[in-house]
Write an enzyme that holds these catalytic residues in place. Structure first.
Site, PDB file in Angstrom:
ATOM      1  N   ARG A   1      -9.568   1.056   9.280  1.00  0.00           N
ATOM      2  CA  ARG A   1      -9.240  -0.370   9.435  1.00  0.00           C
ATOM      3  C   ARG A   1     -10.545  -1.232  10.193  1.00  0.00           C
ATOM      4  O   ARG A   1     -10.260  -2.461  10.432  1.00  0.00           O
ATOM      5  CB  ARG A   1      -8.205  -0.540  10.449  1.00  0.00           C
ATOM      6  CG  ARG A   1      -6.951  -0.890   9.696  1.00  0.00           C
ATOM      7  CD  ARG A   1      -6.038  -0.680  10.664  1.00  0.00           C
ATOM      8  NE  ARG A   1      -4.573  -1.514  10.473  1.00  0.00           N
ATOM      9  CZ  ARG A   1      -3.516  -1.082   9.709  1.00  0.00           C
ATOM     10  NH1 ARG A   1      -3.489   0.001   9.149  1.00  0.00           N
ATOM     11  NH2 ARG A   1      -2.549  -1.724   9.601  1.00  0.00           N
TER      12      ARG A   1
ATOM     13  N   ARG B   1      11.660  -8.152   4.233  1.00  0.00           N
ATOM     14  CA  ARG B   1      11.895  -6.907   4.935  1.00  0.00           C
ATOM     15  C   ARG B   1      12.537  -6.771   6.097  1.00  0.00           C
ATOM     16  O   ARG B   1      13.409  -5.935   6.296  1.00  0.00           O
ATOM     17  CB  ARG B   1      10.565  -6.238   5.164  1.00  0.00           C
ATOM     18  CG  ARG B   1      10.344  -4.671   5.375  1.00  0.00           C
ATOM     19  CD  ARG B   1       8.913  -4.313   4.911  1.00  0.00           C
ATOM     20  NE  ARG B   1       8.084  -4.318   5.896  1.00  0.00           N
ATOM     21  CZ  ARG B   1       6.794  -3.978   5.854  1.00  0.00           C
ATOM     22  NH1 ARG B   1       6.289  -3.459   4.615  1.00  0.00           N
ATOM     23  NH2 ARG B   1       6.002  -3.777   6.792  1.00  0.00           N
TER      24      ARG B   1
ATOM     25  N   LYS C   1       0.872  -1.285   0.053  1.00  0.00           N
ATOM     26  CA  LYS C   1       0.020   0.046  -0.042  1.00  0.00           C
ATOM     27  C   LYS C   1       1.003   1.130  -0.067  1.00  0.00           C
ATOM     28  O   LYS C   1       0.620   2.109  -0.845  1.00  0.00           O
ATOM     29  CB  LYS C   1      -0.652   0.092   1.209  1.00  0.00           C
ATOM     30  CG  LYS C   1      -1.853  -1.152   1.448  1.00  0.00           C
ATOM     31  CD  LYS C   1      -3.055  -0.885   2.410  1.00  0.00           C
ATOM     32  CE  LYS C   1      -2.276  -1.054   3.846  1.00  0.00           C
ATOM     33  NZ  LYS C   1      -1.691  -2.324   4.086  1.00  0.00           N
TER      34      LYS C   1
ATOM     35  N   ARG D   1      10.724  -2.500  11.518  1.00  0.00           N
ATOM     36  CA  ARG D   1       9.921  -1.853  12.305  1.00  0.00           C
ATOM     37  C   ARG D   1       9.796  -2.925  13.595  1.00  0.00           C
ATOM     38  O   ARG D   1       9.849  -4.136  13.283  1.00  0.00           O
ATOM     39  CB  ARG D   1       8.691  -1.856  11.705  1.00  0.00           C
ATOM     40  CG  ARG D   1       8.336  -0.611  10.820  1.00  0.00           C
ATOM     41  CD  ARG D   1       7.205  -0.450  10.016  1.00  0.00           C
ATOM     42  NE  ARG D   1       6.124  -1.141  10.493  1.00  0.00           N
ATOM     43  CZ  ARG D   1       4.905  -1.252   9.702  1.00  0.00           C
ATOM     44  NH1 ARG D   1       4.843  -0.708   8.675  1.00  0.00           N
ATOM     45  NH2 ARG D   1       3.903  -1.861  10.353  1.00  0.00           N
TER      46      ARG D   1
HETATM   47  P1  ADP Z   1       0.789  -2.577   8.029  1.00  0.00           P
HETATM   48  O1  ADP Z   1       0.210  -1.738   6.805  1.00  0.00           O
HETATM   49  O2  ADP Z   1       1.964  -3.144   7.668  1.00  0.00           O
HETATM   50  O3  ADP Z   1      -0.625  -3.106   8.797  1.00  0.00           O
HETATM   51  P2  ADP Z   1       0.354   0.096   9.204  1.00  0.00           P
HETATM   52  O4  ADP Z   1       1.765   1.048   9.337  1.00  0.00           O
HETATM   53  O5  ADP Z   1      -0.595   0.550   8.420  1.00  0.00           O
HETATM   54  O6  ADP Z   1       1.106  -1.271   8.681  1.00  0.00           O
HETATM   55  O7  ADP Z   1       0.080  -0.109  10.898  1.00  0.00           O
HETATM   56  C1  ADP Z   1       0.882  -0.786  11.922  1.00  0.00           C
HETATM   57  C2  ADP Z   1       0.090  -0.711  13.022  1.00  0.00           C
HETATM   58  O8  ADP Z   1      -0.379   0.738  13.573  1.00  0.00           O
HETATM   59  C3  ADP Z   1      -1.174  -1.505  12.885  1.00  0.00           C
HETATM   60  O9  ADP Z   1      -0.900  -2.941  13.230  1.00  0.00           O
HETATM   61  C4  ADP Z   1      -1.942  -0.866  14.007  1.00  0.00           C
HETATM   62  O10 ADP Z   1      -1.316  -1.255  15.432  1.00  0.00           O
HETATM   63  C5  ADP Z   1      -1.602   0.690  13.925  1.00  0.00           C
HETATM   64  N1  ADP Z   1      -2.577   1.080  13.249  1.00  0.00           N
HETATM   65  C6  ADP Z   1      -2.392   1.792  12.063  1.00  0.00           C
HETATM   66  N2  ADP Z   1      -3.485   2.373  11.333  1.00  0.00           N
HETATM   67  C7  ADP Z   1      -4.717   2.001  12.308  1.00  0.00           C
HETATM   68  C8  ADP Z   1      -5.863   2.106  12.463  1.00  0.00           C
HETATM   69  N3  ADP Z   1      -6.617   2.867  11.236  1.00  0.00           N
HETATM   70  N4  ADP Z   1      -6.745   1.893  13.377  1.00  0.00           N
HETATM   71  C9  ADP Z   1      -5.989   1.307  14.315  1.00  0.00           C
HETATM   72  N5  ADP Z   1      -4.722   0.916  14.335  1.00  0.00           N
HETATM   73  C10 ADP Z   1      -4.128   1.319  13.345  1.00  0.00           C
END
Ligand code: ADP
Length: 192
Positions: A87, A126, A13, A134
């Site tokens: 989400r 990764r 993404k 991360r």
């Molecule tokens: P990935 O695309 O690898 O899942 P992100 O960077 O989008 O990683 O998200 C990493 C973490 O941040 C998620 O696992 C969650 O804990 C938190 N997070 C990110 N966006 C949201 C959201 N919209 N609602 C709740 N938690 C979120």
């Protein structure tokens, strides 16, 4: 133009969002990036979020929605791409309300589809290749992030299907193949 990039962790993404940002002059709103920034700053919000993210769980809707509200209300540009948000169904419905208030309308939700075993391999690479991996990129947490994705995040698909906003893209090709696929949907669906 307002887009949502939707898909499991590791689907690409972020990569596709960057391509779209340049092509359409959009502002990328990644809730994951916002949270990681808060963690880096050491703010209270960051501290609260870190322990949840490290488990692969979802940060509370309240925190996420107030971050999104703030960014949208203070943004100058009218074009946005959401990455990692919404989400769950609650976040999707709240986003509609926020956009409504700002007299903005969502154009398209682009789902990038990648099989779970491919995702696991990608994240493992990764971790191996990146110096600053991360803290939530490890096999165990990834499995939980995938579970959360299938249990909560995918539930928003029918919501957008019903509104005729969802398009599905095969995310297993090359970066260029995926981005060309997205492009072809955008040129058909979105008035520019
Ligand atoms: P990935 O695309 O690898 O899942 P992100 O960077 O989008 O990683 O998200 C990493 C973490 O941040 C998620 O696992 C969650 O804990 C938190 N997070 C990110 N966006 C949201 C959201 N919209 N609602 C709740 N938690 C979120």
């Amino acid at each position: 133009m307002i887009l949502i990039l939707f898909g499991p962790p590791g689907a690409g993404k972020g990569t596709q969002a960057q391509i779209l940002v340049e092509r359409y002059n959009l502002k990328q709103l990644s809730t994951g990036d916002m949270l990681r920034e808060a963690i880096k700053k050491g703010s209270d919000l960051g501290k609260e979020a870190k322990s949840i993210m490290d488990k692969g769980e979802l940060v509370s809707d309240q925190i996420i929605l107030s971050m999104i509200r703030e960014k949208l209300e203070n943004a100058e540009r009218e074009g946005f791409i959401f990455d990692g948000f919404p989400r769950n169904l609650e976040q999707a419905k709240s986003l509609d309300e926020i956009l409504n208030k700002l007299k903005l309308e969502l154009d398209l939700v682009i789902e990038i589809i990648v099989e779970d075993d491919v995702l696991i391999r990608r994240i493992e690479n990764r971790v191996r290749e990146s110096k600053d991996a991360r803290s939530d990129d490890n096999a165990e947490v990834l499995k939980n992030r995938l579970n959360v994705y299938h249990q909560s995040t995918e539930m928003i698909k029918p919501y957008y299907l019903e509104k005729n906003k969802l398009v599905q893209i095969d995310g297993m090709g090359s970066i260029e193949e995926v981005s060309n696929d997205i492009e072809s949907h955008l040129s058909v669906k979105v008035k520019q």
